[in-house]
Design a protein around this motif. Structure first.
Motif, PDB file in Angstrom:
ATOM      1  N   LEU A  60      55.186  40.375  38.714  1.00  0.00           N
ATOM      2  CA  LEU A  60      54.961  41.825  38.682  1.00  0.00           C
ATOM      3  C   LEU A  60      56.186  42.580  39.178  1.00  0.00           C
ATOM      4  O   LEU A  60      56.603  43.585  38.587  1.00  0.00           O
ATOM      5  N   LEU A  61      56.769  42.097  40.255  1.00  0.00           N
ATOM      6  CA  LEU A  61      57.951  42.743  40.808  1.00  0.00           C
ATOM      7  C   LEU A  61      59.097  42.735  39.801  1.00  0.00           C
ATOM      8  O   LEU A  61      59.822  43.729  39.660  1.00  0.00           O
ATOM      9  N   ASP A  62      59.263  41.625  39.100  1.00  0.00           N
ATOM     10  CA  ASP A  62      60.313  41.540  38.085  1.00  0.00           C
ATOM     11  C   ASP A  62      60.061  42.536  36.950  1.00  0.00           C
ATOM     12  O   ASP A  62      60.995  43.164  36.430  1.00  0.00           O
ATOM     13  N   LYS A  63      58.795  42.671  36.558  1.00  0.00           N
ATOM     14  CA  LYS A  63      58.445  43.592  35.471  1.00  0.00           C
ATOM     15  C   LYS A  63      58.897  45.014  35.781  1.00  0.00           C
ATOM     16  O   LYS A  63      59.388  45.732  34.902  1.00  0.00           O
ATOM     17  N   TYR A  64      58.743  45.416  37.043  1.00  0.00           N
ATOM     18  CA  TYR A  64      59.092  46.782  37.432  1.00  0.00           C
ATOM     19  C   TYR A  64      60.448  46.861  38.143  1.00  0.00           C
ATOM     20  O   TYR A  64      60.811  47.913  38.661  1.00  0.00           O
ATOM     21  N   GLU A  65      61.162  45.742  38.179  1.00  0.00           N
ATOM     22  CA  GLU A  65      62.493  45.661  38.775  1.00  0.00           C
ATOM     23  C   GLU A  65      62.485  46.134  40.230  1.00  0.00           C
ATOM     24  O   GLU A  65      63.370  46.870  40.676  1.00  0.00           O
ATOM     25  N   VAL A  66      61.480  45.691  40.968  1.00  0.00           N
ATOM     26  CA  VAL A  66      61.338  46.038  42.380  1.00  0.00           C
ATOM     27  C   VAL A  66      61.811  44.864  43.238  1.00  0.00           C
ATOM     28  O   VAL A  66      61.441  43.715  42.983  1.00  0.00           O
ATOM     29  N   LYS A  67      62.615  45.165  44.232  1.00  0.00           N
ATOM     30  CA  LYS A  67      63.162  44.148  45.137  1.00  0.00           C
ATOM     31  C   LYS A  67      62.563  44.373  46.531  1.00  0.00           C
ATOM     32  O   LYS A  67      62.937  45.316  47.230  1.00  0.00           O
ATOM     33  N   PRO A  68      61.641  43.514  46.960  1.00  0.00           N
ATOM     34  CA  PRO A  68      60.947  43.746  48.224  1.00  0.00           C
ATOM     35  C   PRO A  68      61.687  43.211  49.439  1.00  0.00           C
ATOM     36  O   PRO A  68      62.697  42.513  49.330  1.00  0.00           O
ATOM     37  N   LEU A  69      61.127  43.514  50.589  1.00  0.00           N
ATOM     38  CA  LEU A  69      61.481  42.859  51.846  1.00  0.00           C
ATOM     39  C   LEU A  69      60.502  41.707  52.023  1.00  0.00           C
ATOM     40  O   LEU A  69      59.286  41.910  51.916  1.00  0.00           O
ATOM     41  N   ILE A  70      61.005  40.495  52.254  1.00  0.00           N
ATOM     42  CA  ILE A  70      60.104  39.357  52.446  1.00  0.00           C
ATOM     43  C   ILE A  70      60.330  38.745  53.823  1.00  0.00           C
ATOM     44  O   ILE A  70      61.463  38.580  54.266  1.00  0.00           O
ATOM     45  N   ASP A 122      37.202  38.379  49.070  1.00  0.00           N
ATOM     46  CA  ASP A 122      37.278  39.627  49.822  1.00  0.00           C
ATOM     47  C   ASP A 122      38.688  40.186  49.904  1.00  0.00           C
ATOM     48  O   ASP A 122      38.891  41.273  50.472  1.00  0.00           O
ATOM     49  N   LYS A 123      39.659  39.457  49.335  1.00  0.00           N
ATOM     50  CA  LYS A 123      41.049  39.907  49.395  1.00  0.00           C
ATOM     51  C   LYS A 123      41.716  39.991  48.023  1.00  0.00           C
ATOM     52  O   LYS A 123      42.887  40.364  47.934  1.00  0.00           O
ATOM     53  N   GLU A 124      40.992  39.662  46.969  1.00  0.00           N
ATOM     54  CA  GLU A 124      41.607  39.641  45.646  1.00  0.00           C
ATOM     55  C   GLU A 124      42.059  41.025  45.184  1.00  0.00           C
ATOM     56  O   GLU A 124      42.920  41.153  44.300  1.00  0.00           O
ATOM     57  N   TYR A 125      41.507  42.063  45.799  1.00  0.00           N
ATOM     58  CA  TYR A 125      41.904  43.415  45.445  1.00  0.00           C
ATOM     59  C   TYR A 125      43.386  43.667  45.742  1.00  0.00           C
ATOM     60  O   TYR A 125      43.979  44.607  45.208  1.00  0.00           O
ATOM     61  N   GLY A 126      43.993  42.845  46.600  1.00  0.00           N
ATOM     62  CA  GLY A 126      45.394  43.041  46.959  1.00  0.00           C
ATOM     63  C   GLY A 126      46.317  42.988  45.754  1.00  0.00           C
ATOM     64  O   GLY A 126      47.294  43.746  45.675  1.00  0.00           O
ATOM     65  N   TYR A 127      46.018  42.098  44.809  1.00  0.00           N
ATOM     66  CA  TYR A 127      46.841  42.013  43.610  1.00  0.00           C
ATOM     67  C   TYR A 127      46.715  43.290  42.779  1.00  0.00           C
ATOM     68  O   TYR A 127      47.713  43.811  42.268  1.00  0.00           O
ATOM     69  N   ARG A 128      45.500  43.797  42.682  1.00  0.00           N
ATOM     70  CA  ARG A 128      45.294  45.034  41.920  1.00  0.00           C
ATOM     71  C   ARG A 128      45.987  46.219  42.604  1.00  0.00           C
ATOM     72  O   ARG A 128      46.496  47.116  41.928  1.00  0.00           O
ATOM     73  N   GLU A 129      46.001  46.205  43.913  1.00  0.00           N
ATOM     74  CA  GLU A 129      46.708  47.266  44.627  1.00  0.00           C
ATOM     75  C   GLU A 129      48.208  47.214  44.343  1.00  0.00           C
ATOM     76  O   GLU A 129      48.844  48.254  44.184  1.00  0.00           O
ATOM     77  N   LEU A 130      48.751  46.002  44.275  1.00  0.00           N
ATOM     78  CA  LEU A 130      50.170  45.872  43.943  1.00  0.00           C
ATOM     79  C   LEU A 130      50.427  46.383  42.529  1.00  0.00           C
ATOM     80  O   LEU A 130      51.398  47.119  42.296  1.00  0.00           O
ATOM     81  N   GLN A 131      49.577  45.999  41.588  1.00  0.00           N
ATOM     82  CA  GLN A 131      49.710  46.486  40.214  1.00  0.00           C
ATOM     83  C   GLN A 131      49.718  48.008  40.166  1.00  0.00           C
ATOM     84  O   GLN A 131      50.558  48.632  39.509  1.00  0.00           O
TER      85      GLN A 131
END
Length: 260
Positions: free
Chosen positions: A25-35, A192-201
């Motif tokens: 997902l990050l690559d799709k939007y060319e986003v470079k995060p802090l890890i 109970d945490k799968e929503y995290g991926y949708r939030e990132l999207q």
């Protein structure tokens, strides 16, 4: 407005399949995060896969791609019963330990990263739990930044710049100047945490124009130390003490159809 995307709990035994979902997902939007890389992970909750022997090359590959590396604690083991300055959760790897112990932990973690060719001056603690001695220990070990704190602007403390991180997850984007969106990809397999991926999207699709790399985020000017510390304490009091009471009152009123 500046938004920083942050991923925690990067270690050799993490769920690589879930993290790949994130990087795709990050690559799709060319986003470079802090890890946040855990130097010597001993947390059984993160013992998900067999250790990847190519882990450190994997991390350096992400760095070469534009990701920014931070040190995320030392072993990610909560061996203190203190809450820290800005959290209400008992249990910390750092808060409550003497200064010399914290200096040694941070030094050991930094040495491990540098042994593997990874150099960083950015830190954030497991569970956002730190105290004054943590900041002193970071300064002693040459760290310049911490991605933690509940102020509404950065501030300097013992020579370390604390960058605001008011959310334990993905924030609602409204009118603030700074946001840190925190993700734990390994948790996405939990119902109970799968929503995290949708939030990132959603964050990437709606706000990618405002998402910045760490260097841009960290350049924001500091606020006054005293005012930001007061602001931080007020925010923590509201979130941890006052807000839960107000939410409870609202729910009780809704039962009687008084609250509209």
């Amino acid at each position: 407005m500046k938004i920083l995307v942050r991923f925690d709990d990067i270690c050799p035994t993490m769920d690589f399949a879930q993290f790949k979902r994130a990087t795709d997902l990050l690559d799709k939007y060319e986003v470079k995060p802090l890890i946040g890389v855990i130097p010597d992970c001993k947390d059984p909750d993160l013992d998900i896969e067999k250790p990847h022997e190519d882990f450190w090359e994997f991390v350096k590959g992400l760095q070469a791609k534009g990701y920014t590396i931070a040190m995320h604690g030392y072993q990610h083991v909560f061996n203190s019963d203190h809450k820290g300055i800005v959290t209400n959760r008992i249990g910390s790897e750092f808060a409550g330990h003497p200064l010399n112990v914290q200096i040694e932990k941070i030094k050991k973690g930094k040495d491990i990263l540098e042994f593997h060719g990874i150099y960083t001056d950015i830190f954030f603690a497991p569970a956002h739990s730190y105290d004054e001695n943590t900041i002193k220990a970071l300064a002693e070990n040459g760290f310049n930044y911490m991605s933690d704190g509940k102020s509404n602007a950065p501030y300097m403390w013992f020579g370390v710049k604390l960058m605001p991180d008011r959310n334990s997850g993905c924030p609602r984007i409204r009118h603030s100047n700074l946001y840190t969106a925190v993700f734990h990809a390994h948790e996405w397999v939990r119902p109970d945490k799968e929503y995290g991926y949708r939030e990132l999207q959603s964050l990437l699709s709606q706000h990618s124009a405002n998402i910045v790399v760490w260097n841009d985020f960290a350049q924001v000017s500091c606020g006054n130390f005293t005012l930001q510390r007061i602001n931080e304490r007020c925010y923590c009091f509201y979130e941890q003490k006052l807000k839960p009471v107000l939410v409870k009152i609202k729910r009780e009123l809704e039962k009687f159809s008084i609250w509209k």
